[in-house]
Design an enzyme around this catalytic site. Structure first.
Site: not given
Ligand code: NAD
Length: 260
Positions: A142, A155
């Site tokens: 991130s 985080y």
């Molecule tokens: P999201 O909530 O849309 O998707 C996350 C997915 O992870 C879900 O399908 C959930 O069921 C799954 N999950 C959660 N805990 C789990 C576990 N213990 N085992 C297996 N699966 C699990 O979230 P997103 O925004 O797509 O985030 C995905 C990644 O991107 C994360 O690591 C997040 O930190 C990172 N990220 C997101 C953003 C953002 O702005 N959305 C920015 C930077 C980084």
């Protein structure tokens, strides 16, 4: 078809960023294991890929469980004959000031983001070494791998930690052609982010609009959210890159929020 005949194991691939990556990889010819805590949603994503002419399976995994990670990687190898690309992406967000953060929540955050990255790496890299055709390991970091924000102690800690893991794995994996890199997105409108907006508004006593404008997008060059497609394109670059020239790196895709 930049990933023709490659096998990709993507965690958190039933939603948001992971799903966008799974869809793009499949469109580029990869066989994709859609690995997620939510099996029904993972299977639905796999069906979506198959309906579009791609190859995919949905597999259940809690990335904090060594047993489940190993079983889901073995299921992937059994279905597709190996694993060439790991995207360790599953993640959640919990926000509180540090003095109010429950220890259990701190541990849960580090378990999903760091234990999950370690366990999936360990399970996949053994196959990559044994197969003898290299591999690409991609961690979903991130902008918070590079800088800090209010209320996000675990985080930010975990996302910084992924840089260390990627750099170590890139050194260990080099002789076998296994590369490790980190993607560092800015804010992307996914369920993870949509949940934070009202939470932060309440904790900080400001409007949801101000959370978006004055906190989330304040330091971008143009006030824009990063998109799912933006992040998936970077994931494709790391997955398809053919040599060790691009390893141990972190690439920020954030509309200039961070330029570190
Ligand atoms: P999201 O909530 O849309 O998707 C996350 C997915 O992870 C879900 O399908 C959930 O069921 C799954 N999950 C959660 N805990 C789990 C576990 N213990 N085992 C297996 N699966 C699990 O979230 P997103 O925004 O797509 O985030 C995905 C990644 O991107 C994360 O690591 C997040 O930190 C990172 N990220 C997101 C953003 C953002 O702005 N959305 C920015 C930077 C980084």
């Amino acid at each position: 078809m930049q990933l023709k005949d490659k096998v990709a194991y993507v965690t958190g691939a039933a939603s948001g960023i992971g799903k966008a990556i799974a869809l793009m990889y499949a469109a580029e010819g990869a066989k994709v294991a859609v690995a997620d805590l939510n099996l029904a949603a993972a299977q639905a994503t796999a069906e979506e890929i198959k309906a579009a002419g791609g190859q995919a399976i949905g597999v259940a995994v809690d990335v904090t469980s060594e047993e489940q990670v190993n079983a889901s990687v073995e299921a992937t190898v059994a279905a597709f004959g190996g694993v060439d690309i790991l995207v360790s992406n599953a993640g959640i967000q919990i926000v509180h000031p540090v003095e109010e953060f429950e220890f259990a929540d701190w541990k849960k955050m580090l378990a999903i983001h760091l234990d999950g990255a370690f366990l999936t790496t360990k399970a996949c890299i053994r196959h990559m070494y044994a197969q003898g055709r290299g591999g690409s390991i991609i961690y979903m970091g991130s902008v918070h791998s590079k800088l800090a924000s209010l209320l996000k102690a675990p985080y930010v800690t975990a996302k910084h930690g992924l840089l260390g893991l990627a750099r170590t794995v890139s050194k260990e994996g080099a002789a076998k052609g296994v590369r490790a890199n980190v993607i560092c997105p800015g804010f992307v409108r996914t369920p993870l982010v949509d949940k934070q907006i009202p939470e932060q508004a309440q904790t900080l006593g400001i409007s949801e609009e101000d959370v978006i404008k004055k906190i989330m997008l304040k330091d971008t060059v143009d006030g824009e959210f990063t998109t799912l497609d933006d992040v998936a394109r970077v994931a494709l670059l790391f997955a398809a890159f053919p040599t060790n020239a691009l390893t141990g790196q972190s690439l920020i895709v954030s509309h200039g929020w961070s330029m570190e």
